[in-house]
Design an enzyme around this catalytic site. Sequence first.
Site, mmCIF file in Angstrom:
data_model
loop_
_atom_site.group_PDB
_atom_site.id
_atom_site.type_symbol
_atom_site.label_atom_id
_atom_site.label_comp_id
_atom_site.label_asym_id
_atom_site.label_seq_id
_atom_site.Cartn_x
_atom_site.Cartn_y
_atom_site.Cartn_z
ATOM 1 C CD GLU A 16 -2.681 -1.009 2.593
ATOM 2 O OE1 GLU A 16 -2.283 -0.275 3.528
ATOM 3 O OE2 GLU A 16 -3.573 -1.842 2.715
ATOM 4 C CE1 TYR B 236 7.681 -0.358 -3.199
ATOM 5 C CE2 TYR B 236 6.178 1.455 -2.802
ATOM 6 C CZ TYR B 236 7.074 0.527 -2.330
ATOM 7 O OH TYR B 236 7.374 0.478 -1.007
HETATM 8 C C1 LIG Z 1 10.638 6.096 -1.101
HETATM 9 C C2 LIG Z 1 12.113 5.998 -0.717
HETATM 10 C C3 LIG Z 1 12.320 4.683 0.016
HETATM 11 C C4 LIG Z 1 12.965 6.021 -1.991
HETATM 12 O O1 LIG Z 1 14.325 5.803 -1.611
HETATM 13 P P1 LIG Z 1 15.543 6.263 -2.559
HETATM 14 O O2 LIG Z 1 16.738 5.456 -2.168
HETATM 15 O O3 LIG Z 1 15.664 7.711 -2.555
HETATM 16 O O4 LIG Z 1 15.011 5.774 -3.990
HETATM 17 P P2 LIG Z 1 15.906 5.526 -5.279
HETATM 18 O O5 LIG Z 1 17.064 6.467 -5.275
HETATM 19 O O6 LIG Z 1 16.180 4.073 -5.423
HETATM 20 O O7 LIG Z 1 14.921 6.006 -6.402
HETATM 21 C C5 LIG Z 1 13.803 5.236 -6.772
HETATM 22 C C6 LIG Z 1 13.027 6.007 -7.830
HETATM 23 O O8 LIG Z 1 12.364 7.117 -7.200
HETATM 24 C C7 LIG Z 1 12.776 8.326 -7.811
HETATM 25 N N1 LIG Z 1 12.915 9.343 -6.790
HETATM 26 C C8 LIG Z 1 13.738 9.312 -5.712
HETATM 27 N N2 LIG Z 1 13.569 10.431 -5.001
HETATM 28 C C9 LIG Z 1 12.655 11.157 -5.654
HETATM 29 C C10 LIG Z 1 12.051 12.419 -5.401
HETATM 30 N N3 LIG Z 1 12.361 13.142 -4.322
HETATM 31 N N4 LIG Z 1 11.110 12.855 -6.257
HETATM 32 C C11 LIG Z 1 10.754 12.119 -7.336
HETATM 33 N N5 LIG Z 1 11.280 10.901 -7.623
HETATM 34 C C12 LIG Z 1 12.221 10.452 -6.788
HETATM 35 C C13 LIG Z 1 14.102 8.040 -8.437
HETATM 36 O O9 LIG Z 1 14.354 8.912 -9.531
HETATM 37 C C14 LIG Z 1 13.948 6.616 -8.877
HETATM 38 O O10 LIG Z 1 13.261 6.541 -10.120
HETATM 39 P P3 LIG Z 1 14.096 6.255 -11.455
HETATM 40 O O11 LIG Z 1 14.664 4.864 -11.280
HETATM 41 O O12 LIG Z 1 13.049 6.346 -12.481
HETATM 42 O O13 LIG Z 1 15.153 7.298 -11.535
HETATM 43 C C15 LIG Z 1 12.566 7.185 0.171
HETATM 44 O O14 LIG Z 1 12.183 8.391 -0.468
HETATM 45 C C16 LIG Z 1 11.996 7.147 1.569
HETATM 46 O O15 LIG Z 1 12.581 6.522 2.471
HETATM 47 N N6 LIG Z 1 10.858 7.822 1.789
HETATM 48 C C17 LIG Z 1 10.234 7.863 3.120
HETATM 49 C C18 LIG Z 1 9.598 6.531 3.457
HETATM 50 C C19 LIG Z 1 8.570 6.125 2.406
HETATM 51 O O16 LIG Z 1 7.767 6.914 1.964
HETATM 52 N N7 LIG Z 1 8.604 4.827 2.046
HETATM 53 C C20 LIG Z 1 7.679 4.249 1.083
HETATM 54 C C21 LIG Z 1 6.438 3.829 1.777
HETATM 55 S S1 LIG Z 1 5.352 2.934 0.677
#
Ligand SMILES: CC(C)(COP(=O)(O)OP(=O)(O)OC[C@H]1O[C@@H](n2cnc3c(N)ncnc32)[C@H](O)[C@@H]1OP(=O)(O)O)[C@@H](O)C(=O)NCCC(=O)NCCS
Length: 161
Positions: free
Chosen positions: A116, A128
């Site tokens: 979710e 995702y």
């Molecule tokens: C969601 C989360 C886990 C992503 O972690 P991350 O290590 O920064 O992600 P990645 O660097 O592997 O990037 C994954 C994708 O998201 C995109 N992305 C990362 N940060 C972004 C931002 N601030 N805005 C838009 N896209 C973003 C990346 O471009 C990448 O897409 P791509 O492969 O098309 O380039 C992190 O932002 C986080 O911990 N958020 C808070 C907790 C959360 O919301 N978890 C998910 C709950 S369902």
Amino acid sequence: MIGFITNLFARGEAAMSEASARDSSPIAALHAVSFRRGWSEQEVEGLLIDRHVIAHRAMMGTKLAGFIMSRLVEDEAEILSVAVAGRQRGRGLARQLLHLHLRRLAGLGARTVFLEVDEYNGPALRLYQRAGFREVSRRPNYYSVGDGKAAAALVLRRDLL
Ligand SMILES: CC(C)(COP(=O)(O)OP(=O)(O)OC[C@H]1O[C@@H](n2cnc3c(N)ncnc32)[C@H](O)[C@@H]1OP(=O)(O)O)[C@@H](O)C(=O)NCCC(=O)NCCS
């Protein structure tokens, strides 16, 4: 000097491995700063010792940079949580953790993975979608986002071959 060394680790490669109950405290701390409703250390420990729960961690040196956790029952898994530490975001750690995790789930017999996600969580949705998850349903007004407003939860699914 200490700052330089910290920075060096902050930019290096992360080491990915399975997480265990010993990671409860840093995982609870990262969860608490990443989500509106945090998990206590006891809750995290309870999950990590549950035989149905699979978890991976990303380490930068000795510091936790990210984690992902799922519950697997028979051939169906649900991703319970994924988070990456603020200063490590946007460099592919979540993508690497998710791929490792999905491979492990498949190896353990998972055929379908659900999760979710908040409809407004752009980074998570992109993560995702790029990993092949597709929306299968929507729960309106599921998350409180403050000021009396609410966001829908999107239920995403990916089949593992
Ligand atoms: C969601 C989360 C886990 C992503 O972690 P991350 O290590 O920064 O992600 P990645 O660097 O592997 O990037 C994954 C994708 O998201 C995109 N992305 C990362 N940060 C972004 C931002 N601030 N805005 C838009 N896209 C973003 C990346 O471009 C990448 O897409 P791509 O492969 O098309 O380039 C992190 O932002 C986080 O911990 N958020 C808070 C907790 C959360 O919301 N978890 C998910 C709950 S369902």
